[in-house]
Design an enzyme around this catalytic site. Sequence first.
Site, mmCIF file in Angstrom:
data_model
loop_
_atom_site.group_PDB
_atom_site.id
_atom_site.type_symbol
_atom_site.label_atom_id
_atom_site.label_comp_id
_atom_site.label_asym_id
_atom_site.label_seq_id
_atom_site.Cartn_x
_atom_site.Cartn_y
_atom_site.Cartn_z
ATOM 1 N N ASP A 364 36.244 45.307 44.638
ATOM 2 C CA ASP A 364 36.207 44.461 43.450
ATOM 3 C C ASP A 364 37.616 44.347 42.849
ATOM 4 O OD1 ASP A 364 34.551 43.097 41.377
ATOM 5 O OD2 ASP A 364 35.389 44.688 40.108
ATOM 6 N N GLU A 401 38.369 41.345 47.210
ATOM 7 C CA GLU A 401 38.286 40.247 46.252
ATOM 8 C C GLU A 401 39.719 40.064 45.781
ATOM 9 O OE1 GLU A 401 35.541 38.956 42.461
ATOM 10 O OE2 GLU A 401 36.443 40.930 42.406
#
Length: 720
Positions: A364, A401
């Site tokens: 993330d 990401e």
Amino acid sequence: MTQPTPLSAEPAGGLDRRIDFYPTHTLAGFRVRPGKSFPFGATLVPGGVNFSVFSSHAVSCTLVLFEKGEREPLVEIPFPDSFRIGHVWSMIVFDLDCERIEYGFRMDGPFDPAAGHRFDRSKILLDPYAKAIGGRDVWGAAPDWDEPFPHRGRLVFEDFDWEDDRPLEIPMEELVIYEAHVRSFTRHPSSGSKYPGTYAAIREKIPYLKELGINCLELMPVFEFDEFENSRTNGETGQTLYNYWGYSTVGFFAPKAGFAATGRFGMQVDEFKTMVKELHKNGIEVILDVVFNHTAEGNEHGPTISFRGIDNRTYYMLTPQGYYFNFSGCGNTLNCNNPIVRNIVLDCLRYWAAEYHIDGFRFDLAAILGRDPWGAPLPNPPLLETLAFDPVLGKCKLIAEAWDAGGLYQVGSFPAYGRWAEWNGKFRDDVRRFLRSDAGMVGAIAQRLQGSPDLYGWNGRGPTASINFITCHDGFTLYDLFAYDGKHNEANGEGNRDGESENRSWNCGWEGETADPGVNALRRRLIKNALTLLLVSHGVPMILMGDEIGRSQGGNNNAYCHDSELNWLDWGLVEKHGELFRFARQLIALRRNHPVLRLNRHICDGYHEPGPHADISWHGVTPWQADWSEGSRVIAFMLCGQHSGADQQWEDCIYVALNAYWEPLTFGLPLPPGDRRWHVAVNTGMTAPEDSFAPGEEPVLADQHSFQLASRACAVLIGR
């Protein structure tokens, strides 16, 4: 003849006597001895437990032991200074009831925020290496807000029987990823699960995943988090809003207990491992969505749970004035390129790969992992390089990401070291705009169909660097993408200010649900178009949970706080939208049956022996004449199967026509090689069951020279 000397003259068990595991001191009534500095955390050793913890700025450390669930400590044992090596305190404590013990630490040191120090001896701190964490054992059970030690380290036993299981190591280009939230996947009453919302319930749904055809399950955060972090009541609806998604880690080494049916018994480790083992038995890999960019301790006003009290200045990125940098948008930023923090990330991932047989990780806001301690992007980030070349992680998928909340956007330029793949945000944006019939998108969509060589070709990364997705947990579901022009996040209690405002969506003429059959038919067609683009594009496709059956969030594009039907998967949709499920299943089967759709190298629009055609050729309504103009909304392409690299002598050719125009069009067809004929695999302009066909059952196209394609529709033909 001289007899050989035995390898050991020691009797059986003699080696045990060469290991020091006897107590040397008695402290606070407990027998102890100096411990081993490594590994960090709590480790079972003969006769006791080795506790080891790092702090470079604390002046003293105390081990605090509890009997499970008790409010008051069983004992507090200060680490003698002689038990400290460098910045590591370690101690073996003997004769503990390991199944009944919970533990933490007190650290003493300066409280000087301007200098980055926030020591507070009144706090009992969670071990950063705790492998199991108690305190939130049952999902949604109201916590005792006065509890002085709400997140407690527990011991785990390494006696799980994996039999012959190990990570599957499916080649990247073979993956079809399915992103899901553990609780949302089975919590809805319609799931029929015995233990809804748990790791155990996922095992019950493996037949569904296999029928759909995916071979990789990507789980949203499963590291221990606190669903009550920033929990609140929506003043208008009265609903409790939670930290539901879990993108706020409390402990990196521990599975979320509240996701386990056995969490109340402290058995979440075994339940999680059993889930992984069963998924592997069925050919499904497991990727974890991991959050190393920040922790649950928030900003200067957040709670002291662990890192802040152990060594704030080491673990967090701080301004010169001692405030927290906030590149995560969540209050703090983990100092990932500090060598100590780098090691905890590495230790964590190694642990999950080795002890839980995890197949890969999605990071993330991974751009943060490439920032230096003051926030500047590093040209050669040591953490990313270390993970790429680590031997234990050598076969793990590493997916970034490639952006963060501080404005660093690295899609196509994330430091990859030959290993890292990326969530391709440009694929999402360009496909959405093309499906919406925006002008000027044909050139961009051609790049996305080829695995984005404009992003990943220049440095030789190949199409598997691109995780292709149109929807994910963050944003609209696929159904909502074609049912809402704007977000509808009022239920979040933030005045609809949260969530992305630029969704590149289209409501097909009516905002939200409607009984208009024309609007609903158009929405179904656009969903099918989106799935088709996703599954015929080179790269690695990722499907959001429920998109294959038309799941809606009612236009909410930021449902992070809802433990309700807004997030839960309604299994009744499998029947209600059986047409979509069948379509998605057959598209995945199409991809798996044709290697030319999943190459691990970029196709290059050129001729190569022995194929009679280029590996990819571009067409328009007239064969061999693609229209690349600004006003064009049409593109077609043909993949020559003889470039697939498969063993088959005559791998099928694939022809794909995409019509984003609002009128039907007639497409002239290129001739397939040899005496092959075109067969219809997909035509989203047709109603079910003529919209798609199972591999091997595709009907021959009546006219081999041309066909009419409906408005806003796409078709896939097989040449064989």
